[in-house]
Scaffold this active site. Structure first.
Site, PDB file in Angstrom:
ATOM      1  N   SER A 149     103.564 -13.551 -17.772  1.00  0.00           N
ATOM      2  CA  SER A 149     102.610 -12.446 -17.676  1.00  0.00           C
ATOM      3  C   SER A 149     103.387 -11.252 -17.142  1.00  0.00           C
ATOM      4  O   SER A 149     104.020 -11.331 -16.084  1.00  0.00           O
ATOM      5  CB  SER A 149     101.457 -12.804 -16.745  1.00  0.00           C
ATOM      6  OG  SER A 149     100.476 -11.785 -16.801  1.00  0.00           O
ATOM      7  N   GLU A 150     103.374 -10.151 -17.888  1.00  0.00           N
ATOM      8  CA  GLU A 150     104.341  -9.088 -17.618  1.00  0.00           C
ATOM      9  C   GLU A 150     104.115  -8.347 -16.308  1.00  0.00           C
ATOM     10  O   GLU A 150     104.995  -7.625 -15.856  1.00  0.00           O
ATOM     11  CB  GLU A 150     104.416  -8.107 -18.798  1.00  0.00           C
ATOM     12  CG  GLU A 150     103.177  -7.281 -19.057  1.00  0.00           C
ATOM     13  CD  GLU A 150     102.303  -7.897 -20.136  1.00  0.00           C
ATOM     14  OE1 GLU A 150     102.306  -9.140 -20.275  1.00  0.00           O
ATOM     15  OE2 GLU A 150     101.599  -7.135 -20.831  1.00  0.00           O
ATOM     16  N   ASN A 151     102.943  -8.519 -15.677  1.00  0.00           N
ATOM     17  CA  ASN A 151     102.794  -7.898 -14.367  1.00  0.00           C
ATOM     18  C   ASN A 151     103.703  -8.557 -13.319  1.00  0.00           C
ATOM     19  O   ASN A 151     104.009  -7.947 -12.303  1.00  0.00           O
ATOM     20  CB  ASN A 151     101.321  -7.876 -13.909  1.00  0.00           C
ATOM     21  CG  ASN A 151     100.598  -9.184 -14.116  1.00  0.00           C
ATOM     22  OD1 ASN A 151     100.818  -9.906 -15.100  1.00  0.00           O
ATOM     23  ND2 ASN A 151      99.731  -9.518 -13.190  1.00  0.00           N
TER      24      ASN A 151
END
Lengths: 212, 234, 234, 212
Positions: free
Chosen positions: A46-48
């Site tokens: 998840s890119e966060n």
């Protein structure tokens, strides 16, 4: 019988291989997680700032500090690690993610992608989409073959502002599967059950080679 | 050199001025400096340029600063959750600069690390690349992006000690560590101030050198998308 | 997809070729991949370009690969502790590229993070800047440095789990985390392989995505400068 | 009576202020730690990746994983944090270190510094010195006023390859203290006990203003 959302997600899941690190976009791509084969080991990013994303939480497990890039509450796994967004996009930009599955508004026959902006409408922003398509090793787009108005979304050239140029490797629509040789051209390699080549041609502006 | 301040108002004292640039940590409403945003609003400071991945929602986070029209410009990657933002933008009352999320994160890191510019493939061939220097490395084209700095960074961490060493929790880490490095002054709000020496020195995310002021805050931690699954029944 | 290998020899199998580039973690003799360096020597691979902050000492670490003349070129910041290095260099048998230590560290990080070039003030006005592009940002002059990548990175960590998540210990972290990100293949030796789920996910220094192979090694951990103080007597 | 090594370190320690983050080089600069005033709180950085460096260990505390940038065994404190060398030099390059004390071979009247390389000799490398002088807010050099052969080390222009251009703010020698306005010129501000202005002039090539 063209594919529905779940069929398209199931087909996209077949692109995942054992040991892959995968980033799934919002919408249909999120459903891909439901169809990952039990015989393969896949890690979701998840890119966060998270690697090893688990399923949605039970009601009593919800944690405001634990969300995915779609801002949904999620859970962690035994393999999970957390890191900053700079480290997360270093991972993405540096080519360490094997596969990304994304939605799209338009894809061109050379692999250009448009999925973030419609001129004249309020622009919400590109979020991490431009970074993902520029950095991830292989980009699979899942989208309806035509717009709600019936206009083709596979085009010679994208009409909307681009998210990335020559970045898409495969497009899965409700009608079938296209492989793209980035910068060169696209090829129809599978048809959904009951869909004919003529059905596809009627709804496609892009030039493609038929290999079905 | 005491870094711990009694409250958010005290922690911002003397740091704000009209036209300033503020970095604000968080992704969506996760890991945002709730208390310092409210205190920043209460200073009445105007014409702020805010660097933040998102713009809050109408009634939480940076949405408060939009309501009061204290923000002149936003540098963000996604602002889709805020109606008041949309209204002000369409009315021409608010400037907006979009950055791809990874470029924004790296620009903050670069600003804190003394790197005034770096090249990236992200955005090549898109509107993001317009007007930016293009350069080829090993036969591929990249664009030049610049480092970002702020007059003030407001950051949310989980725990701090009196030296300003910080630990973040889960995905609430997000943009906070880089922004902590890129503020001329960095003010941090935490859930807990822990005794010096109680953190594992191998697991400190942000060393105290980057932190000038600390407060213990009260955190609502609002959730944007409460998504759950049903428990299987036996 | 099993990442854990039985020993260093097995872990390097199929990964080495003459003329390859290898990044080797460590600062001085602290946090160096002792076991993998020996296994690399035993493969007999030749003409290696080694990227490492230091070059070991005569009878430890990279010194072994110098003795056997397997190294063609070193990219380092300081090589003052190795006589055999000096001999080979002065005899013209060894190429050497000096990088300022911080520039070397950042080049490794950039290589792993998809950044082909970045600007820095370090080295402006010195021999390091010769032949490099100069560019002004906000009235100051900077030079362009490029990202570094390697065919193979060998890394020493403290603990790993089966997914390749890594934790380093104290100053043995040094160059290891960046080099782990910049190898096409990264092989790691650790002191302990721990059960999956036993690491705090907030405190993992290197996520498993960067690690392809892992071994448990035996570590001498030689000390270069044993400097102590006397205990005060009562 | 010119200053000895300890006197010079003691004088350099007076440049430290409460709350400062400080990087000390190898040699005389290391001795500065012995003279930090008890009324101020100072944190020492070691550029290999540590903030909050403690004293040398007792014999039974030695830890091979805990060394400073001079490769000496050291100890940690309650405030200590460890980080990668990339993060460490981000801290240095980004201007977060308040003061660095370094040794030198030559310093020019404009603040140029040479301390890493003698042509014709085997070059050991610059290590972190170039990064430190380029990034740290204030650079103090501690060195003997003249070489062992009696040649001046404070020069109009450095003759040795530079470590940094216009980077030095203060030079403390066995004869006195010079302040440098980077790029402009230097000023003698203190004399060691018993040293005269003429003594200094006799051993200095650099042009300097006398303010003693």
């Amino acid at each position: 019988m063209p594919w529905d959302r779940n069929d398209m997600a199931r087909r996209a899941a077949q692109e995942l291989e054992d040991g892959f690190y995968v980033n799934l976009g919002i919408g249909i791509p999120t459903l891909v997680a439901n169809y990952i084969g039990e015989d393969i080991d896949v890690t979701l990013q998840s890119e966060n700032g998270m690697l090893g994303m688990g399923p949605f939480p039970y009601d009593d497990e919800v944690d405001a500090d634990l969300i995915n890039a779609g801002k949904q509450t999620i859970t962690e796994l035994r393999r999970t690690s957390y890191f900053s967004s700079a480290d997360s996009f270093g991972m993405i930009r540096g080519g360490h993610i094997d596969l990304s599955v994304l939605g799209a508004m338009e894809v061109s026959e050379k692999g250009d992608l448009a999925n973030w902006m419609i001129p004249g409408k309020m622009v919400k922003g590109m979020g991490g989409a431009m970074d993902l398509v520029a950095g991830v090793k292989r980009v699979v787009v899942v989208m309806d073959h035509a717009s709600k108005a019936g206009d083709p979304k596979l085009l010679h050239e994208c009409s909307l502002p681009l998210t990335g140029q020559q970045v898409v490797d495969m497009v899965i629509t409700n009608l079938g599967v296209f492989e793209i040789d980035r910068g060169k051209g696209m090829k129809l390699t599978e048809l959904a059950p009951g869909v004919t080549l003529d059905d596809v041609k009627a709804q496609t502006q892009a030039t493609f080679e038929a290999a079905v | 050199m005491k870094k711990i301040f009694p409250d958010a108002k005290a922690a911002l004292e003397g740091l704000t001025f009209d036209g300033m640039t503020v970095m604000s940590g968080g992704f969506g409403l996760c890991g945002i400096p709730e208390n310092l945003i409210m205190a920043l609003r209460d200073t009445g400071v105007k014409d702020i340029t805010v660097i933040s991945n998102n713009a809050g929602v109408d009634d939480f986070g940076l949405g408060f600063l939009l309501q009061t029209r204290q923000i002149k410009k936003m540098i963000s990657s996604y602002v889709g959750e805020n109606k008041e933002f949309e209204r002000q933008f369409l009315a021409g009352e608010l400037e907006l600069e979009f950055n791809p999320q990874g470029t924004l994160a790296e620009r903050c890191r670069a600003g804190g690390a003394g790197i005034p510019g770096f090249y990236t493939k992200t955005g090549v061939g898109t509107v993001i690349a317009e007007g930016k220097e293009h350069k080829d490395f090993n036969g591929e084209t990249y664009i030049l992006e610049t480092g970002l700095a702020a007059d003030l960074s407001i950051v949310k961490a989980w725990k701090a000690d009196e030296q300003g060493n910080l630990i973040f929790r889960k995905t609430a880490r997000n943009f906070n560590p880089m922004m902590a490095t890129a503020g001329k002054i960095t003010v941090v709000e935490v859930e807990e101030i822990v005794p010096l020496g109680s953190m594992d020195p191998d697991c400190i995310h942000t060393p105290g050198i980057f932190v000038q002021r600390i407060i213990k805050g009260e955190h609502e931690k609002r959730i944007e998308q409460r998504t759950i699954r049903e428990r299987e029944t036996a």
